[in-house]
Design a protein around this motif. Sequence first.
Motif, short mmCIF file in Angstrom:
data_model
loop_
_atom_site.label_atom_id
_atom_site.label_comp_id
_atom_site.label_asym_id
_atom_site.label_seq_id
_atom_site.Cartn_x
_atom_site.Cartn_y
_atom_site.Cartn_z
N ARG A 46 -12.00 48.80 21.56
CA ARG A 46 -12.42 48.85 22.97
C ARG A 46 -12.59 50.28 23.46
NH1 ARG A 46 -8.71 44.28 23.58
NH2 ARG A 46 -9.95 42.40 24.06
N ALA A 47 -11.85 51.20 22.84
CA ALA A 47 -11.94 52.61 23.25
C ALA A 47 -13.13 53.33 22.62
CB ALA A 47 -10.65 53.34 22.87
N THR A 48 -13.86 52.66 21.72
CA THR A 48 -15.00 53.29 21.06
C THR A 48 -16.19 53.33 22.01
OG1 THR A 48 -14.27 52.42 18.92
CG2 THR A 48 -16.56 53.17 19.08
N PRO A 49 -16.80 54.50 22.23
CA PRO A 49 -17.96 54.59 23.12
C PRO A 49 -19.08 53.65 22.69
CG PRO A 49 -17.14 56.78 22.59
CD PRO A 49 -16.40 55.82 21.70
N GLY A 50 -19.62 52.89 23.64
CA GLY A 50 -20.71 51.97 23.36
C GLY A 50 -20.25 50.54 23.12
N VAL A 51 -18.96 50.33 22.89
CA VAL A 51 -18.43 48.97 22.70
C VAL A 51 -18.13 48.36 24.06
CG1 VAL A 51 -16.55 47.58 21.77
CG2 VAL A 51 -17.50 49.46 20.41
N LEU A 52 -18.84 47.26 24.40
CA LEU A 52 -18.68 46.61 25.70
C LEU A 52 -17.65 45.47 25.66
CD1 LEU A 52 -22.45 46.36 26.70
CD2 LEU A 52 -20.83 48.22 27.16
N GLY A 53 -17.40 44.95 24.50
CA GLY A 53 -16.45 43.85 24.36
C GLY A 53 -16.22 43.53 22.89
N LEU A 54 -15.40 42.53 22.65
CA LEU A 54 -15.04 42.18 21.28
C LEU A 54 -15.26 40.70 21.01
CD1 LEU A 54 -11.64 44.07 20.88
CD2 LEU A 54 -13.92 44.90 20.30
N GLY A 55 -15.58 40.41 19.75
CA GLY A 55 -15.58 39.03 19.27
C GLY A 55 -14.36 38.84 18.40
N GLN A 56 -14.54 38.33 17.20
CA GLN A 56 -13.42 38.13 16.29
C GLN A 56 -12.98 39.45 15.65
OE1 GLN A 56 -14.65 35.09 13.44
NE2 GLN A 56 -13.38 33.59 14.51
N VAL A 57 -11.68 39.60 15.48
CA VAL A 57 -11.10 40.73 14.76
C VAL A 57 -10.15 40.14 13.72
CG1 VAL A 57 -9.69 42.81 14.88
CG2 VAL A 57 -11.29 42.27 16.74
N ALA A 99 -22.31 44.30 14.97
CA ALA A 99 -22.67 44.56 16.36
C ALA A 99 -23.47 43.38 16.93
CB ALA A 99 -23.48 45.85 16.47
N ASP A 100 -22.95 42.76 18.00
CA ASP A 100 -23.62 41.66 18.70
C ASP A 100 -24.20 42.16 20.01
OD1 ASP A 100 -23.20 39.54 16.93
OD2 ASP A 100 -21.17 39.20 17.67
N PRO A 101 -25.44 41.75 20.36
CA PRO A 101 -26.00 42.12 21.66
C PRO A 101 -25.22 41.45 22.79
CG PRO A 101 -27.71 41.37 20.15
CD PRO A 101 -26.41 41.01 19.54
N ASP A 102 -25.10 42.14 23.90
CA ASP A 102 -24.41 41.59 25.07
C ASP A 102 -25.09 40.30 25.52
OD1 ASP A 102 -23.10 41.11 27.41
OD2 ASP A 102 -23.35 43.11 28.25
N PRO A 103 -24.36 39.16 25.58
CA PRO A 103 -24.98 37.89 25.93
C PRO A 103 -25.13 37.66 27.43
CG PRO A 103 -22.68 37.53 25.44
CD PRO A 103 -22.95 39.02 25.24
N ARG A 104 -24.75 38.63 28.25
CA ARG A 104 -24.76 38.38 29.69
C ARG A 104 -26.16 38.22 30.27
NH1 ARG A 104 -20.68 42.99 31.77
NH2 ARG A 104 -21.76 44.12 30.12
N GLY A 105 -27.18 38.54 29.50
CA GLY A 105 -28.55 38.35 29.97
C GLY A 105 -28.98 36.90 29.93
N GLY A 106 -28.15 36.03 29.38
CA GLY A 106 -28.46 34.61 29.34
C GLY A 106 -29.02 34.14 28.00
#
Length: 315
Positions: free
Chosen positions: A235-246, A297-304
Amino acid sequence: MRPHSHEAADKVDAAMESSAEGMRALWVSLAGLGATTVIQALVVAFSGSVALLGDTLHNAADALTAVPLGVAFWLGRRSPTRRYTYGYGRAEDLAGVVIVTTIAASSVAAAYAAVQRLAHPQDVSNLWAVAAAALAGFAGNELVARYRIRVGRKIGSAALIADGLHARTDGFTSLAVLAGAAGAALGWRQADPIVGLLITIAILSVLRQAAREVYRRLMDAVDPALIDHAETTLRATPGVLGLGQVRMRWIGHHLRAECDVIVDAGATAVQAHTIAVDAEHALIHAIPRLRAATVHADPDPRGGTDHHAPLTAHR
């Protein structure tokens, strides 16, 4: 995304060095406990102490754990192949199964000898030698325990650390033999076999702990605190907006990770790749014994838009 490789040569060298240190610790332990076992076995032969016999069997089993672990460390240094694509590090888990089986066998032998002596009491002779052998067992185990734990922590080998803690427990069971010798000196004939049974119970306790650790490794269990630390780092990495599975798993005495990070949907492939590389790099520095991480890297899904729609039916 495949793991970056700018530190690949250093990782291979570090892996070989750690395995070499592990091997050295195992052979030193084998020599130390082997000498202790021989001394105790000689005393058992002319004293007839089943308490000391139980301790001797336990020390012999502990010394022999160096053999399967040594084979596992040797295999772990081999390069991955097209069949074993992750390498041979999991041989350490198979060695753990052998170790658990050996400890179980020593507990059965010690219990049988103690029960037989309770049914057919005999006097124990040369009590001074039994006491001396018990002290030798304690000293030998404590020295081996300190060495194994120190090297295990240095190279990140949970199996070697557990083996060191096991040896420390064995040292205290050696001291229990002194109690049996003291009871026998006071004329209590059953003291020796009763202490032998108590040592068997101690061996069973160690067996339970060892079996639990081996089971967890076989089931790919990791300390949840490692996952928390990894998520905080990502989460502290620049450019990371969120997380999926770890996810993480141990392969030998090294960790591997698989992580999903969410990035801006408008990022180019090169930008997303850079973020993933930065995330992996941060993880390798933040998590002890982490050899590599695969970061997706997954694209942010908030665009629908559901970017994983083709996989929905398979999930």
